[in-house]
Design a protein around this motif. Sequence first.
Motif, mmCIF file in Angstrom:
data_model
loop_
_atom_site.group_PDB
_atom_site.id
_atom_site.type_symbol
_atom_site.label_atom_id
_atom_site.label_comp_id
_atom_site.label_asym_id
_atom_site.label_seq_id
_atom_site.Cartn_x
_atom_site.Cartn_y
_atom_site.Cartn_z
ATOM 1 N N GLN A 276 0.901 -1.284 -0.033
ATOM 2 C CA GLN A 276 -0.057 -0.217 -0.018
ATOM 3 C C GLN A 276 0.791 1.000 0.024
ATOM 4 O O GLN A 276 1.770 1.302 0.897
ATOM 5 N N LYS A 277 0.460 2.259 -0.927
ATOM 6 C CA LYS A 277 1.222 3.333 -0.786
ATOM 7 C C LYS A 277 0.896 4.204 0.357
ATOM 8 O O LYS A 277 -0.051 4.388 0.778
ATOM 9 N N ALA A 278 2.174 4.775 1.049
ATOM 10 C CA ALA A 278 1.765 5.558 2.023
ATOM 11 C C ALA A 278 1.017 6.813 1.548
ATOM 12 O O ALA A 278 1.262 7.385 0.567
ATOM 13 N N ALA A 279 0.271 7.313 2.601
ATOM 14 C CA ALA A 279 -0.465 8.532 2.401
ATOM 15 C C ALA A 279 0.463 9.682 2.136
ATOM 16 O O ALA A 279 1.351 9.815 2.914
ATOM 17 N N ARG A 280 0.158 10.510 1.115
ATOM 18 C CA ARG A 280 0.881 11.787 1.028
ATOM 19 C C ARG A 280 0.857 12.714 2.235
ATOM 20 O O ARG A 280 -0.607 12.949 2.269
ATOM 21 N N PRO A 281 1.582 13.140 2.625
ATOM 22 C CA PRO A 281 1.342 14.382 3.479
ATOM 23 C C PRO A 281 0.845 15.750 3.064
ATOM 24 O O PRO A 281 0.975 15.910 1.816
ATOM 25 N N HIS B 226 5.580 13.734 -3.699
ATOM 26 C CA HIS B 226 5.708 13.171 -2.190
ATOM 27 C C HIS B 226 4.863 13.925 -1.451
ATOM 28 O O HIS B 226 4.786 13.485 0.012
ATOM 29 N N PHE B 227 3.924 14.820 -1.935
ATOM 30 C CA PHE B 227 2.958 15.592 -0.885
ATOM 31 C C PHE B 227 1.881 16.230 -1.793
ATOM 32 O O PHE B 227 2.142 16.739 -2.950
ATOM 33 N N ARG B 228 0.878 16.549 -1.080
ATOM 34 C CA ARG B 228 -0.166 17.332 -1.635
ATOM 35 C C ARG B 228 -0.228 18.748 -0.941
ATOM 36 O O ARG B 228 0.092 18.917 0.240
ATOM 37 N N LEU B 229 -0.325 19.722 -1.880
ATOM 38 C CA LEU B 229 -0.341 21.027 -1.560
ATOM 39 C C LEU B 229 -1.514 21.678 -1.714
ATOM 40 O O LEU B 229 -2.192 21.931 -2.720
ATOM 41 N N ASP B 230 -2.038 22.496 -0.435
ATOM 42 C CA ASP B 230 -3.229 23.411 -0.615
ATOM 43 C C ASP B 230 -2.440 24.816 -0.430
ATOM 44 O O ASP B 230 -2.052 25.137 0.372
ATOM 45 N N LEU B 231 -2.727 25.602 -1.512
ATOM 46 C CA LEU B 231 -2.472 26.639 -1.747
ATOM 47 C C LEU B 231 -3.383 27.856 -1.716
ATOM 48 O O LEU B 231 -4.348 27.846 -2.532
#
Length: 210
Positions: free
Chosen positions: A89-94, A158-163
């Motif tokens: 399972q892929k690790a959840a993106r921070p 490697h991560f999700r960005l909320d801008l």
Amino acid sequence: AVVIDGNIERVIARLFAIDAPMPAAKAAIRARAADIWPQNRSGEFAEGLMDLGATICTPRNPECPACPLSASCGAAASGEPERYPRRAQKAARPNRRGAALALFDAQGRVLLERRPDKGLLGGMLGLPGTAWSAEPPDVTAWSALGRPAGRVSHVFTHFRLDLDVYAGPARRTLKVAEIWADAKTVRLPTVMRKALDLALAAKPRHFDRF
């Protein structure tokens, strides 16, 4: 020699119903393959397994009834052959947060900055903004410069960005280092283009309140 390619890996994982997820299962797959690998005509044996994996024991919709190993296959007996080899399972993106500021002049140009050479989007143009971190961005100093235009999201590797995007009219300082570009045509990284498009859409309804 025991030869393992993607097709053989899949055949062996299914034949012995190796339940460990990849890539941890690779050692068990090689060990099981070595148990059945013949000393004579091993090259032909490898070619046969490769062909079996490429034509019958395929990643999706394997043709188990046509497989010469189906009677001994643990994956076929389970009724879920496509479950093997198991994928980890892929690790959840921070999630990271940040803010960007779009300042427009009367000619429809936007103020940009060139990002540092090192790091994500290194050396590329973008909107001035805060650092990207797990904490909400501090935009206290922007209260006199822009108003909230909305939020855009973008998924990096490697991560999700909320801008959070802010828009306002430019108070030009004419500094030599300033970069001004046509807001509608300038080419930017995808996340910056999303932010700028959102600011452009918000500009008409916000500018009369600055």
